[in-house]
Design a protein around this motif. Structure first.
Motif, mmCIF file in Angstrom:
data_model
loop_
_atom_site.group_PDB
_atom_site.id
_atom_site.type_symbol
_atom_site.label_atom_id
_atom_site.label_comp_id
_atom_site.label_asym_id
_atom_site.label_seq_id
_atom_site.Cartn_x
_atom_site.Cartn_y
_atom_site.Cartn_z
ATOM 1 N N PRO A 1 -14.208 6.219 9.020
ATOM 2 C CA PRO A 1 -12.693 5.493 7.868
ATOM 3 C C PRO A 1 -12.784 4.645 8.931
ATOM 4 O O PRO A 1 -11.468 4.089 8.734
ATOM 5 C CB PRO A 1 -12.413 6.948 10.236
ATOM 6 N N ALA A 2 -13.193 4.580 9.752
ATOM 7 C CA ALA A 2 -12.933 2.882 10.692
ATOM 8 C C ALA A 2 -12.845 1.715 8.996
ATOM 9 O O ALA A 2 -12.068 0.891 9.917
ATOM 10 C CB ALA A 2 -13.244 2.038 11.360
ATOM 11 N N LEU A 3 -13.952 2.139 8.534
ATOM 12 C CA LEU A 3 -13.585 0.923 7.458
ATOM 13 C C LEU A 3 -12.552 1.041 6.097
ATOM 14 O O LEU A 3 -11.891 0.211 5.884
ATOM 15 C CB LEU A 3 -15.121 0.869 6.590
ATOM 16 N N VAL A 4 -12.196 2.445 6.538
ATOM 17 C CA VAL A 4 -11.087 3.003 5.215
ATOM 18 C C VAL A 4 -9.851 1.794 5.742
ATOM 19 O O VAL A 4 -8.581 1.252 5.144
ATOM 20 C CB VAL A 4 -11.120 4.237 5.317
ATOM 21 N N LEU A 5 -9.721 2.087 7.125
ATOM 22 C CA LEU A 5 -8.678 1.301 7.995
ATOM 23 C C LEU A 5 -8.733 0.341 7.951
ATOM 24 O O LEU A 5 -7.287 0.019 7.284
ATOM 25 C CB LEU A 5 -8.719 2.024 9.749
ATOM 26 N N GLN A 6 -9.472 -0.266 8.142
ATOM 27 C CA GLN A 6 -9.613 -1.261 7.565
ATOM 28 C C GLN A 6 -9.190 -2.323 6.238
ATOM 29 O O GLN A 6 -8.079 -3.055 6.165
ATOM 30 C CB GLN A 6 -11.454 -2.407 7.985
ATOM 31 N N ILE A 7 -9.475 -1.802 5.299
ATOM 32 C CA ILE A 7 -8.810 -2.079 3.966
ATOM 33 C C ILE A 7 -7.553 -1.525 3.786
ATOM 34 O O ILE A 7 -6.745 -2.592 3.112
ATOM 35 C CB ILE A 7 -10.020 -1.093 2.749
ATOM 36 N N LEU A 8 -7.298 -0.621 4.779
ATOM 37 C CA LEU A 8 -5.618 -0.321 4.663
ATOM 38 C C LEU A 8 -4.873 -1.100 4.883
ATOM 39 O O LEU A 8 -3.621 -1.586 4.412
ATOM 40 C CB LEU A 8 -5.428 1.124 4.832
ATOM 41 N N ALA B 1 2.471 -10.819 -0.837
ATOM 42 C CA ALA B 1 2.801 -11.183 -1.858
ATOM 43 C C ALA B 1 4.435 -10.479 -2.332
ATOM 44 O O ALA B 1 5.455 -11.693 -2.970
ATOM 45 C CB ALA B 1 2.109 -9.911 -3.252
ATOM 46 N N VAL B 2 5.230 -10.195 -1.490
ATOM 47 C CA VAL B 2 6.927 -9.632 -2.004
ATOM 48 C C VAL B 2 7.387 -10.847 -0.731
ATOM 49 O O VAL B 2 8.509 -10.783 -1.018
ATOM 50 C CB VAL B 2 7.139 -8.689 -1.418
ATOM 51 N N ALA B 3 6.353 -11.600 -0.143
ATOM 52 C CA ALA B 3 7.369 -12.393 1.309
ATOM 53 C C ALA B 3 8.110 -13.289 0.593
ATOM 54 O O ALA B 3 9.475 -13.439 0.851
ATOM 55 C CB ALA B 3 6.011 -12.551 2.046
ATOM 56 N N SER C 1 -5.840 -3.928 5.590
ATOM 57 C CA SER C 1 -6.125 -5.315 4.861
ATOM 58 C C SER C 1 -4.825 -5.610 3.838
ATOM 59 O O SER C 1 -4.603 -6.614 3.109
ATOM 60 C CB SER C 1 -7.273 -6.538 4.425
ATOM 61 N N GLY C 2 -4.980 -4.630 2.984
ATOM 62 C CA GLY C 2 -4.404 -4.077 1.630
ATOM 63 C C GLY C 2 -2.826 -4.070 1.670
ATOM 64 O O GLY C 2 -1.902 -4.866 1.535
ATOM 65 N N LEU C 3 -1.885 -3.684 3.133
ATOM 66 C CA LEU C 3 -0.863 -3.820 2.974
ATOM 67 C C LEU C 3 -0.809 -5.369 3.970
ATOM 68 O O LEU C 3 0.333 -5.664 2.832
ATOM 69 C CB LEU C 3 -0.283 -2.551 4.536
ATOM 70 N N GLY C 4 -1.343 -5.665 4.210
ATOM 71 C CA GLY C 4 -0.703 -7.712 5.027
ATOM 72 C C GLY C 4 -0.883 -7.786 3.766
ATOM 73 O O GLY C 4 -0.015 -8.869 3.355
ATOM 74 N N ASP C 5 -1.767 -7.500 2.505
ATOM 75 C CA ASP C 5 -1.638 -8.511 0.957
ATOM 76 C C ASP C 5 -0.490 -8.346 0.656
ATOM 77 O O ASP C 5 0.285 -9.121 0.027
ATOM 78 C CB ASP C 5 -3.341 -8.240 0.527
#
Length: 361
Positions: A73-80, A90-92, A82-86
């Motif tokens: 779960p910690a890895l999943v949260l990290q990926i999410l 992108a829309v910035a 990271s994806g949210l930041g990307d």
């Protein structure tokens, strides 16, 4: 600020009138500028945003394998995260462009200063007659015409975009999915760009109409301009009376100082300058001066108070011209004034200082 007085409103609004109108929110402004400019900016920046978004999505998909191998779960949260930041990065560009365009449009249309008077309740806005005027007046007709132009323009642009896209959709069975998506994306971007550019033209026309309407509303009659000038600059007659009273008070103070003088230099009748010498305060000072009737009044007060008057035409004229009341005499006149004061002291020693005297050559 309607002011009194009738007449035709032919005069341009004054600066004060414009400032008051801005506080009341009565300025030329159209919200369409920011909206259409933001759409145009989005159409220009969208390819870059989509490219960054695809890269972010690919990065997330590549990391899905890590989750499959290690369902932590910690890895999943990290990926999410990271994806949210990307995705936010992108829309910035579009978000930043929208904020900048909105602020720039507001600044260009009257500034960013809020209309403070709009926060106060105004019961006149509840007047049904005013509401009917807004519904059926010239402004309502323009708003209706503007809405029709927007609809017709956007319909025409959408028709041209769909017309170019239909042949591609009909041949979609023989085209790869990537080519189909790319063509559809290009059509949508073209639609956004054309719509934004056309909308800006409509917004410019709307702004011109708003300026014309506000300018007409703020026009003033000649009488209103005169009254506002009186309020801001002061009534010339009142100012003249105040200035006359101030001059009279200053003249009275000056006349009150004449009895304290040590000598009055005269011309002999046109100019009079009263001097007082206090060694502790420096050089002799002018306590009163004047010409004509003021000079006559100075001589009269000097005679009443037995102040010696010395006739010296060039020296009296020079002092009257070069010295202000309360000012020390110039250094170049020290020698001449010293002779006058020595002469007056001699007269006082003899007990014959009162009256008018000529300085011995």
């Amino acid at each position: 600020m309607s002011g009194g007085g009738g007449g035709e409103k032919t005069e341009q609004p004054t600066a004060k009138k414009k400032q008051d109108a801005q506080k009341e929110g009565q300025i030329a402004r159209t919200p369409d500028f920011a909206a259409w400019a933001s759409m145009l900016a989005a159409g220009v920046l969208m390819p870059m945003v989509l490219e960054d978004s695809v890269e972010a999505a690919e990065g997330i998909m590549l990391r899905v394998g890590e989750v499959i191998e290690n369902p932590d779960p910690a890895l999943v949260l990290q990926i999410l995260i990271s994806g949210l930041g990307d995705a936010m990065l992108a829309v910035a560009p579009i978000a930043a462009a929208t904020v900048v365009i909105t602020l720039a449009a507001a600044a260009a249309q009257g500034g960013l200063k809020p209309a403070t008077k709009l926060f106060k309740p105004q019961f006149k806005k509840l007047n049904p007659l005013q509401g009917l005027k807004r519904m059926f007046g010239g402004q309502a007709l323009w708003e209706s015409a503007k809405a029709l132009m927007k609809t017709a323009t956007l319909t025409g642009i959408a028709y041209m975009a769909i017309r170019d896209l239909i042949p591609i959709l009909l041949a979609s069975g023989s085209l790869p999915l990537g080519v189909l998506l790319s063509s559809a994306g290009d059509a949508i971007l073209s639609l956004m760009r054309f719509a934004g550019a056309t909308g800006l033209a409509l917004a410019a026309a709307d702004y011109a109409m708003a300026r014309r309407r506000i300018g007409k509303q703020l026009r003033m009659t000649k009488q209103e301009v005169k009254e506002e000038y009186k309020r801001s600059e002061g009534d010339p007659h009142v100012k003249g009376q105040i200035r006359a009273r101030q001059q009279a008070m200053a003249r009275n103070r000056m006349m009150a100082d004449v009895p304290t003088a040590d000598v009055v230099l005269v011309n002999p009748t046109h100019v009079a300058v009263a001097l007082r010498y206090d060694p502790a305060k420096g050089a002799p000072r002018v306590v009163a001066k004047g010409s004509g009737t003021i000079a006559a009044k100075i001589r009269e007060i000097a005679a009443e108070n037995r102040i010696p008057m010395v006739q010296d035409v060039p020296l009296a004229r020079a002092l009257h011209k070069s010295c202000d009341i309360g000012q020390e005499i110039p250094a170049e006149m020290y020698g001449a004034i010293a002779k006058v004061l020595a002469f007056v002291m001699t007269l006082k020693a003899k007990g014959s200082a009162a009256g008018t005297h000529r300085l011995a050559a």
